[in-house]
Write a protein that holds these residues in place. Sequence first.
Motif, PDB file in Angstrom:
ATOM      1  N   ILE A 181      30.057  34.011 -12.388  1.00  0.00           N
ATOM      2  CA  ILE A 181      31.259  34.839 -12.583  1.00  0.00           C
ATOM      3  C   ILE A 181      30.840  36.262 -12.963  1.00  0.00           C
ATOM      4  O   ILE A 181      31.348  37.238 -12.416  1.00  0.00           O
ATOM      5  CB  ILE A 181      32.181  34.236 -13.664  1.00  0.00           C
ATOM      6  CG1 ILE A 181      32.734  32.878 -13.190  1.00  0.00           C
ATOM      7  CG2 ILE A 181      33.326  35.190 -13.992  1.00  0.00           C
ATOM      8  CD1 ILE A 181      33.539  32.126 -14.242  1.00  0.00           C
ATOM      9  N   LEU A 185      46.130  30.442 -26.140  1.00  0.00           N
ATOM     10  CA  LEU A 185      45.035  31.310 -26.587  1.00  0.00           C
ATOM     11  C   LEU A 185      45.523  32.763 -26.629  1.00  0.00           C
ATOM     12  O   LEU A 185      46.209  33.214 -25.708  1.00  0.00           O
ATOM     13  CB  LEU A 185      43.868  31.223 -25.601  1.00  0.00           C
ATOM     14  CG  LEU A 185      42.769  30.199 -25.884  1.00  0.00           C
ATOM     15  CD1 LEU A 185      41.732  30.246 -24.767  1.00  0.00           C
ATOM     16  CD2 LEU A 185      42.107  30.477 -27.212  1.00  0.00           C
ATOM     17  N   GLY A 196      34.268  24.106 -12.882  1.00  0.00           N
ATOM     18  CA  GLY A 196      34.432  25.518 -12.553  1.00  0.00           C
ATOM     19  C   GLY A 196      33.079  26.188 -12.327  1.00  0.00           C
ATOM     20  O   GLY A 196      32.038  25.598 -12.604  1.00  0.00           O
ATOM     21  N   ASN A 206      36.848  25.914 -27.558  1.00  0.00           N
ATOM     22  CA  ASN A 206      38.023  25.662 -26.714  1.00  0.00           C
ATOM     23  C   ASN A 206      37.654  24.728 -25.561  1.00  0.00           C
ATOM     24  O   ASN A 206      36.523  24.267 -25.472  1.00  0.00           O
ATOM     25  CB  ASN A 206      38.574  26.993 -26.200  1.00  0.00           C
ATOM     26  CG  ASN A 206      39.350  27.716 -27.279  1.00  0.00           C
ATOM     27  OD1 ASN A 206      40.450  27.305 -27.632  1.00  0.00           O
ATOM     28  ND2 ASN A 206      38.766  28.758 -27.857  1.00  0.00           N
ATOM     29  N   TRP A 220      37.063  30.541  -6.106  1.00  0.00           N
ATOM     30  CA  TRP A 220      35.822  29.757  -6.084  1.00  0.00           C
ATOM     31  C   TRP A 220      35.998  28.432  -5.340  1.00  0.00           C
ATOM     32  O   TRP A 220      35.055  27.642  -5.258  1.00  0.00           O
ATOM     33  CB  TRP A 220      35.352  29.491  -7.513  1.00  0.00           C
ATOM     34  CG  TRP A 220      35.121  30.749  -8.286  1.00  0.00           C
ATOM     35  CD1 TRP A 220      36.044  31.476  -8.987  1.00  0.00           C
ATOM     36  CD2 TRP A 220      33.882  31.469  -8.418  1.00  0.00           C
ATOM     37  NE1 TRP A 220      35.466  32.580  -9.544  1.00  0.00           N
ATOM     38  CE2 TRP A 220      34.143  32.608  -9.223  1.00  0.00           C
ATOM     39  CE3 TRP A 220      32.582  31.247  -7.938  1.00  0.00           C
ATOM     40  CZ2 TRP A 220      33.141  33.524  -9.554  1.00  0.00           C
ATOM     41  CZ3 TRP A 220      31.592  32.168  -8.282  1.00  0.00           C
ATOM     42  CH2 TRP A 220      31.879  33.284  -9.074  1.00  0.00           C
ATOM     43  N   CYS A 223      34.669  22.393 -18.489  1.00  0.00           N
ATOM     44  CA  CYS A 223      34.607  22.756 -17.069  1.00  0.00           C
ATOM     45  C   CYS A 223      33.572  23.829 -16.748  1.00  0.00           C
ATOM     46  O   CYS A 223      33.277  24.050 -15.573  1.00  0.00           O
ATOM     47  CB  CYS A 223      35.965  23.259 -16.596  1.00  0.00           C
ATOM     48  SG  CYS A 223      37.242  22.007 -16.615  1.00  0.00           S
ATOM     49  N   PRO A 256      43.416  25.366 -15.180  1.00  0.00           N
ATOM     50  CA  PRO A 256      44.738  25.322 -15.819  1.00  0.00           C
ATOM     51  C   PRO A 256      44.981  26.578 -16.663  1.00  0.00           C
ATOM     52  O   PRO A 256      44.028  27.224 -17.083  1.00  0.00           O
ATOM     53  CB  PRO A 256      44.652  24.082 -16.717  1.00  0.00           C
ATOM     54  CG  PRO A 256      43.199  23.868 -16.959  1.00  0.00           C
ATOM     55  CD  PRO A 256      42.486  24.385 -15.742  1.00  0.00           C
ATOM     56  N   PRO A 269      41.905  24.077  -9.171  1.00  0.00           N
ATOM     57  CA  PRO A 269      42.542  25.084 -10.033  1.00  0.00           C
ATOM     58  C   PRO A 269      42.024  25.045 -11.471  1.00  0.00           C
ATOM     59  O   PRO A 269      41.646  23.993 -11.974  1.00  0.00           O
ATOM     60  CB  PRO A 269      44.019  24.684 -10.000  1.00  0.00           C
ATOM     61  CG  PRO A 269      44.010  23.204  -9.723  1.00  0.00           C
ATOM     62  CD  PRO A 269      42.751  22.897  -8.957  1.00  0.00           C
ATOM     63  N   PHE A 282      31.720  39.668 -10.699  1.00  0.00           N
ATOM     64  CA  PHE A 282      32.609  40.721 -11.186  1.00  0.00           C
ATOM     65  C   PHE A 282      31.855  41.937 -11.743  1.00  0.00           C
ATOM     66  O   PHE A 282      32.476  42.860 -12.260  1.00  0.00           O
ATOM     67  CB  PHE A 282      33.585  40.155 -12.228  1.00  0.00           C
ATOM     68  CG  PHE A 282      34.653  39.292 -11.591  1.00  0.00           C
ATOM     69  CD1 PHE A 282      35.881  39.835 -11.216  1.00  0.00           C
ATOM     70  CD2 PHE A 282      34.416  37.942 -11.335  1.00  0.00           C
ATOM     71  CE1 PHE A 282      36.853  39.054 -10.596  1.00  0.00           C
ATOM     72  CE2 PHE A 282      35.383  37.144 -10.723  1.00  0.00           C
ATOM     73  CZ  PHE A 282      36.602  37.704 -10.351  1.00  0.00           C
ATOM     74  N   HIS A 288      46.056  28.880 -20.006  1.00  0.00           N
ATOM     75  CA  HIS A 288      45.776  28.759 -21.442  1.00  0.00           C
ATOM     76  C   HIS A 288      46.785  29.580 -22.234  1.00  0.00           C
ATOM     77  O   HIS A 288      46.434  30.613 -22.818  1.00  0.00           O
ATOM     78  CB  HIS A 288      44.344  29.223 -21.731  1.00  0.00           C
ATOM     79  CG  HIS A 288      43.299  28.331 -21.145  1.00  0.00           C
ATOM     80  ND1 HIS A 288      42.827  28.455 -19.858  1.00  0.00           N
ATOM     81  CD2 HIS A 288      42.669  27.252 -21.670  1.00  0.00           C
ATOM     82  CE1 HIS A 288      41.926  27.512 -19.615  1.00  0.00           C
ATOM     83  NE2 HIS A 288      41.807  26.770 -20.694  1.00  0.00           N
TER      84      HIS A 288
HETATM   85  C1  HEC Z   1      39.959  21.969 -16.167  1.00  0.00           C
HETATM   86  C2  HEC Z   1      38.796  22.794 -15.894  1.00  0.00           C
HETATM   87  C3  HEC Z   1      38.732  24.200 -16.485  1.00  0.00           C
HETATM   88  C4  HEC Z   1      38.903  24.603 -17.777  1.00  0.00           C
HETATM   89  C5  HEC Z   1      39.300  23.748 -18.973  1.00  0.00           C
HETATM   90  C6  HEC Z   1      38.611  26.006 -17.814  1.00  0.00           C
HETATM   91  N1  HEC Z   1      38.294  26.459 -16.569  1.00  0.00           N
HETATM   92 FE1  HEC Z   1      37.809  28.372 -16.058  1.00  0.00          FE
HETATM   93  N2  HEC Z   1      37.787  27.827 -14.101  1.00  0.00           N
HETATM   94  C7  HEC Z   1      37.942  26.534 -13.601  1.00  0.00           C
HETATM   95  C8  HEC Z   1      37.940  26.572 -12.153  1.00  0.00           C
HETATM   96  C9  HEC Z   1      38.057  25.379 -11.225  1.00  0.00           C
HETATM   97  C10 HEC Z   1      37.784  27.933 -11.808  1.00  0.00           C
HETATM   98  C11 HEC Z   1      37.783  28.539 -10.383  1.00  0.00           C
HETATM   99  C12 HEC Z   1      39.211  29.064 -10.070  1.00  0.00           C
HETATM  100  C13 HEC Z   1      39.308  29.802  -8.759  1.00  0.00           C
HETATM  101  O1  HEC Z   1      38.678  29.360  -7.782  1.00  0.00           O
HETATM  102  O2  HEC Z   1      40.014  30.812  -8.699  1.00  0.00           O
HETATM  103  C14 HEC Z   1      37.675  28.687 -13.049  1.00  0.00           C
HETATM  104  C15 HEC Z   1      37.501  30.063 -13.112  1.00  0.00           C
HETATM  105  C16 HEC Z   1      37.285  30.786 -14.271  1.00  0.00           C
HETATM  106  C17 HEC Z   1      37.015  32.198 -14.329  1.00  0.00           C
HETATM  107  C18 HEC Z   1      36.901  33.142 -13.114  1.00  0.00           C
HETATM  108  C19 HEC Z   1      38.311  33.475 -12.639  1.00  0.00           C
HETATM  109  C20 HEC Z   1      38.315  34.277 -11.369  1.00  0.00           C
HETATM  110  O3  HEC Z   1      39.329  34.975 -11.117  1.00  0.00           O
HETATM  111  O4  HEC Z   1      37.334  34.246 -10.596  1.00  0.00           O
HETATM  112  C21 HEC Z   1      36.860  32.524 -15.669  1.00  0.00           C
HETATM  113  C22 HEC Z   1      36.575  33.905 -16.256  1.00  0.00           C
HETATM  114  C23 HEC Z   1      37.066  31.318 -16.413  1.00  0.00           C
HETATM  115  N3  HEC Z   1      37.324  30.284 -15.540  1.00  0.00           N
HETATM  116  C24 HEC Z   1      37.015  31.216 -17.781  1.00  0.00           C
HETATM  117  C25 HEC Z   1      37.464  30.120 -18.506  1.00  0.00           C
HETATM  118  C26 HEC Z   1      37.644  30.123 -19.936  1.00  0.00           C
HETATM  119  C27 HEC Z   1      37.362  31.304 -20.848  1.00  0.00           C
HETATM  120  C28 HEC Z   1      38.115  28.875 -20.276  1.00  0.00           C
HETATM  121  C29 HEC Z   1      38.517  28.358 -21.663  1.00  0.00           C
HETATM  122  C30 HEC Z   1      39.498  29.154 -22.372  1.00  0.00           C
HETATM  123  C31 HEC Z   1      38.216  28.100 -19.047  1.00  0.00           C
HETATM  124  N4  HEC Z   1      37.808  28.889 -18.008  1.00  0.00           N
HETATM  125  C32 HEC Z   1      38.634  26.785 -18.974  1.00  0.00           C
HETATM  126  C33 HEC Z   1      38.090  25.403 -14.358  1.00  0.00           C
HETATM  127  C34 HEC Z   1      38.361  25.378 -15.728  1.00  0.00           C
END
Ligand code: HEC
Length: 118
Positions: free
Chosen positions: A65, A102, A59, A45, A91, A50, A97, A95, A69, A99
């Motif tokens: 993470i 899924l 991210g 995926n 974090w 990120c 985005p 942001p 947690f 999903h």
């Molecule tokens: C475009 C970039 C991007 C993509 C694509 C992305 N993430 Fe993230 N993700 C981030 C960012 C930036 C954060 C931090 C968000 C915040 O500060 O709350 C994050 C945070 C998270 C967190 C922690 C959330 C929290 O509440 O602290 C998890 C778990 C996570 N991502 C899983 C995934 C998974 C699984 C996928 C694929 C299905 C995914 N991410 C795809 C950018 C991305």
Amino acid sequence: MMTERWGRKGARLVTAAVLATPLVALASGPVRAAVPLGEQLYKSNDCVTCHAVNQKLVGPSYVDIAKKFAGQKDAVATLVKAVKDGHVGTWGMVPMPPHPTLSDADIKAIVEWILSLK
Ligand code: HEC
């Protein structure tokens, strides 16, 4: 003769590339059944663009993470919702985005794998 030489060279190149970059592994799909389902889903995926296991990209790293947690009893539900609906603010101001395509089951498998990395 040519074919054999290229075949071996090709195989070596592919091996080096697979070791060097997760993106190549992504392109060739799950290679070994021993890879956890959550890790396979992460790689197939957009998460890989990120997130890395040990390193902050756009991210947070998955190890960070998992540490943040660790021990929270509602961690799985919280993180499944964050991935499904998108999230910002925990974090930084970048942001993640949403999903919406899924399934909850797939996201849960990825989240459980992430939480196992601490
Ligand atoms: C475009 C970039 C991007 C993509 C694509 C992305 N993430 Fe993230 N993700 C981030 C960012 C930036 C954060 C931090 C968000 C915040 O500060 O709350 C994050 C945070 C998270 C967190 C922690 C959330 C929290 O509440 O602290 C998890 C778990 C996570 N991502 C899983 C995934 C998974 C699984 C996928 C694929 C299905 C995914 N991410 C795809 C950018 C991305």
